[in-house]
Design a protein around this motif. Structure first.
Motif, mmCIF file in Angstrom:
data_model
loop_
_atom_site.group_PDB
_atom_site.id
_atom_site.type_symbol
_atom_site.label_atom_id
_atom_site.label_comp_id
_atom_site.label_asym_id
_atom_site.label_seq_id
_atom_site.Cartn_x
_atom_site.Cartn_y
_atom_site.Cartn_z
ATOM 1 N N LYS A 66 4.757 -9.516 4.865
ATOM 2 C CA LYS A 66 3.899 -9.990 3.766
ATOM 3 C C LYS A 66 2.559 -10.456 4.332
ATOM 4 O O LYS A 66 1.493 -10.149 3.785
ATOM 5 C CB LYS A 66 4.605 -11.138 3.022
ATOM 6 C CG LYS A 66 3.905 -11.587 1.779
ATOM 7 C CD LYS A 66 3.925 -10.499 0.726
ATOM 8 C CE LYS A 66 2.719 -10.602 -0.186
ATOM 9 N NZ LYS A 66 2.588 -9.406 -1.043
ATOM 10 N N GLY A 67 2.623 -11.200 5.426
ATOM 11 C CA GLY A 67 1.393 -11.682 6.052
ATOM 12 C C GLY A 67 0.478 -10.543 6.491
ATOM 13 O O GLY A 67 -0.745 -10.684 6.515
ATOM 14 N N LEU A 68 1.082 -9.399 6.830
ATOM 15 C CA LEU A 68 0.281 -8.238 7.234
ATOM 16 C C LEU A 68 -0.264 -7.477 6.026
ATOM 17 O O LEU A 68 -1.043 -6.539 6.175
ATOM 18 C CB LEU A 68 1.135 -7.291 8.095
ATOM 19 C CG LEU A 68 1.573 -7.829 9.469
ATOM 20 C CD1 LEU A 68 2.570 -6.877 10.130
ATOM 21 C CD2 LEU A 68 0.373 -8.036 10.383
ATOM 22 N N GLY A 69 0.211 -7.850 4.838
ATOM 23 C CA GLY A 69 -0.324 -7.221 3.621
ATOM 24 C C GLY A 69 0.587 -6.166 3.031
ATOM 25 O O GLY A 69 0.181 -5.413 2.152
ATOM 26 N N SER A 70 1.824 -6.097 3.506
ATOM 27 C CA SER A 70 2.730 -5.067 3.007
ATOM 28 C C SER A 70 3.546 -5.604 1.825
ATOM 29 O O SER A 70 4.036 -6.729 1.885
ATOM 30 C CB SER A 70 3.669 -4.675 4.155
ATOM 31 O OG SER A 70 4.643 -3.788 3.710
ATOM 32 N N PRO A 71 3.737 -4.820 0.779
ATOM 33 C CA PRO A 71 4.668 -5.235 -0.272
ATOM 34 C C PRO A 71 6.065 -5.293 0.347
ATOM 35 O O PRO A 71 6.464 -4.371 1.065
ATOM 36 C CB PRO A 71 4.576 -4.121 -1.306
ATOM 37 C CG PRO A 71 3.355 -3.348 -0.965
ATOM 38 C CD PRO A 71 3.118 -3.519 0.498
ATOM 39 N N VAL A 72 6.787 -6.352 0.082
ATOM 40 C CA VAL A 72 8.059 -6.519 0.790
ATOM 41 C C VAL A 72 9.070 -7.267 -0.069
ATOM 42 O O VAL A 72 8.706 -8.116 -0.884
ATOM 43 C CB VAL A 72 7.828 -7.219 2.155
ATOM 44 C CG1 VAL A 72 7.222 -8.580 2.014
ATOM 45 C CG2 VAL A 72 9.112 -7.317 2.977
ATOM 46 N N GLU A 73 10.329 -6.911 0.135
ATOM 47 C CA GLU A 73 11.422 -7.598 -0.538
ATOM 48 C C GLU A 73 12.447 -8.027 0.513
ATOM 49 O O GLU A 73 12.701 -7.313 1.479
ATOM 50 C CB GLU A 73 12.095 -6.652 -1.548
ATOM 51 C CG GLU A 73 13.274 -7.297 -2.254
ATOM 52 C CD GLU A 73 13.834 -6.424 -3.383
ATOM 53 O OE1 GLU A 73 13.127 -5.526 -3.881
ATOM 54 O OE2 GLU A 73 15.003 -6.662 -3.755
ATOM 55 N N TYR A 74 13.010 -9.195 0.288
ATOM 56 C CA TYR A 74 14.093 -9.675 1.149
ATOM 57 C C TYR A 74 15.397 -9.592 0.364
ATOM 58 O O TYR A 74 15.445 -9.986 -0.807
ATOM 59 C CB TYR A 74 13.823 -11.125 1.595
ATOM 60 C CG TYR A 74 15.061 -11.770 2.147
ATOM 61 C CD1 TYR A 74 15.518 -11.436 3.421
ATOM 62 C CD2 TYR A 74 15.824 -12.652 1.384
ATOM 63 C CE1 TYR A 74 16.702 -11.975 3.910
ATOM 64 C CE2 TYR A 74 16.994 -13.193 1.866
ATOM 65 C CZ TYR A 74 17.434 -12.849 3.132
ATOM 66 O OH TYR A 74 18.599 -13.358 3.616
ATOM 67 N N LEU A 75 16.453 -9.089 1.013
ATOM 68 C CA LEU A 75 17.772 -9.046 0.386
ATOM 69 C C LEU A 75 18.792 -9.700 1.311
ATOM 70 O O LEU A 75 18.958 -9.275 2.467
ATOM 71 C CB LEU A 75 18.186 -7.591 0.102
ATOM 72 C CG LEU A 75 19.621 -7.374 -0.373
ATOM 73 C CD1 LEU A 75 19.918 -8.125 -1.664
ATOM 74 C CD2 LEU A 75 19.890 -5.884 -0.587
ATOM 75 N N GLY A 76 19.435 -10.721 0.812
ATOM 76 C CA GLY A 76 20.466 -11.388 1.608
ATOM 77 C C GLY A 76 21.251 -12.311 0.712
ATOM 78 O O GLY A 76 20.995 -12.422 -0.491
ATOM 79 N N VAL A 77 22.239 -12.994 1.302
ATOM 80 C CA VAL A 77 22.992 -13.996 0.561
ATOM 81 C C VAL A 77 22.337 -15.341 0.835
ATOM 82 O O VAL A 77 22.163 -15.733 1.991
ATOM 83 C CB VAL A 77 24.472 -14.031 1.005
ATOM 84 C CG1 VAL A 77 25.244 -15.056 0.178
ATOM 85 C CG2 VAL A 77 25.105 -12.651 0.856
#
Ligand code: ADP
Ligand code: FRU
Length: 317
Positions: A66-77
């Motif tokens: 995200k800091g680099l400017g990429s759209p991103v999603e986190y998936l975890g419990v």
């Protein structure tokens, strides 16, 4: 030019990406004690600072992407109340968390970390009683078309292999090469997970192998490790091995050379916690933009170097 300026220049040239990366793995609480020196056993002393941070490889990698400017999603419990707050903070920072699983009754996995201010070394003691992992059934319910890349923290074998197989099935049905798949092999314990993950290496487009894993297999350098894994991965895949202050090495596909680049040190190394997660994020960013392997390794070492000169992963840039 300062290392940070080098990174910012690349980001300016590349612009904000449109391709979303999904990072699958752990989010935990890191309780970081910053000490002048690594302590002597059975002594009583004061820390220079104590920080409560969000940690976990996949959560850290998502934060840096995200800091680099990429759209991103986190998936975890997300476990426990603290996990929930840390995850909410991730969302506030612009990381999508829409598919996470909530486990209110499970304690938040927690690491107690001693960070030496004089060397930047990090000593991690991790506790995760009752740990939960993303079930395959849940992963299978996630629609994969928004993602250009799915990065797996190699931890919960055999589920991680089944999730990788699911992405490969999806690609076959979609008759396309996306999402790309990367796998991080960082730890050697538990033994069954380590052995199991070795059976996944031919299934991914990008394999990260740590120095810990390499050493456990008997390799004493990043080059030896890359030469070994190069013959095991898919002919069109990339293997990368980061080796702390010794930099990183990689090879892209059958017949291609083994490339090594030096680390890019900051003026003072103050915090190496999450250096590998940062390196991985920068690698994903650069590969997704079509950088050559040498450019990828140089960029990843530069970003990881900036991180080693900065506390935490939230404000590297
Ligand atoms: P991990 O955090 O998984 O142990 P590594 O120690 O392999 O990761 O480091 C990943 C990358 O971070 C290295 O390839 C290097 O670019 C950078 N790095 C780590 N430690 C240092 C250091 N002491 N000085 C400069 N760069 C470092
Ligand atoms: C760093 C890290 C920490 C966490 C630990 C878990 O790579 O993700 O944030 O406490 O590793 O193994």
């Amino acid at each position: 030019m300062q290392n940070k300026e080098v990174v910012l220049k690349v980001l300016k040239e590349e612009g904000k990406g449109t391709q979303k990366v999904l990072c699958v793995g752990l989010l935990c609480l890191d309780i970081v004690c910053v000490c002048q020196e690594y302590p002597i056993e059975d002594t009583d002393q004061r820390c220079l600072d104590q920080q409560w941070r969000r940690g976990g490889n996949a959560a850290n990698t998502a934060t840096v992407l995200k800091g680099l400017g990429s759209p991103v999603e986190y998936l975890g419990v997300i476990m426990g109340q603290q996990g929930r707050e840390l995850c909410e903070d991730l969302r506030t920072g612009g990381v999508d968390i829409g598919n996470c699983v909530w486990e209110a009754e499970t304690p938040t996995p927690t690491s107690c970390i001693i960070l030496s201010a004089s060397t930047g070394s990090r000593t991690i003691m991790h506790f995760n009683r009752g740990l939960k992992e993303v079930p395959l059934q849940h992963f299978s319910s996630v629609h994969l078309s928004p993602y250009s890349w799915i990065h797996f923290e190699g931890r919960n074998y055999p589920t991680v292999k089944e999730m990788i197989e699911r992405v490969r099935d999806w690609r076959r049905q979609a008759k396309g090469g996306y999402p790309k798949i990367s796998l991080e092999m960082e730890k050697t314990k538990p033994q069954e997970t380590f052995q199991g993950l070795l059976s996944c290496v031919s299934l991914v487009d990008l394999l990260f192998v740590s120095s810990t894993v390499s050493q456990a297999l008997g390799f004493s350098s990043k080059e030896q490790a890359v030469k070994h894994f190069k013959s095991l991965i898919h002919p069109t895949a990339v293997v990368i091995c980061a080796w702390g202050k010794d930099g990183a090495c990689g090879s892209a596909g059958e017949g291609s050379e083994v490339l090594s680049v030096p680390a890019v040190s900051p003026d003072k190394v103050i915090d190496t916690l999450g250096a590998g997660d940062t390196f991985n994020a920068a690698t994903l960013f650069a590969l997704a933009r079509g950088f050559s392997l040498r450019e990828v390794l140089e960029f990843a070492c530069t970003v990881a170097g900036v991180k080693c000169g900065t506390y935490g992963v939230n404000e590297i840039l």
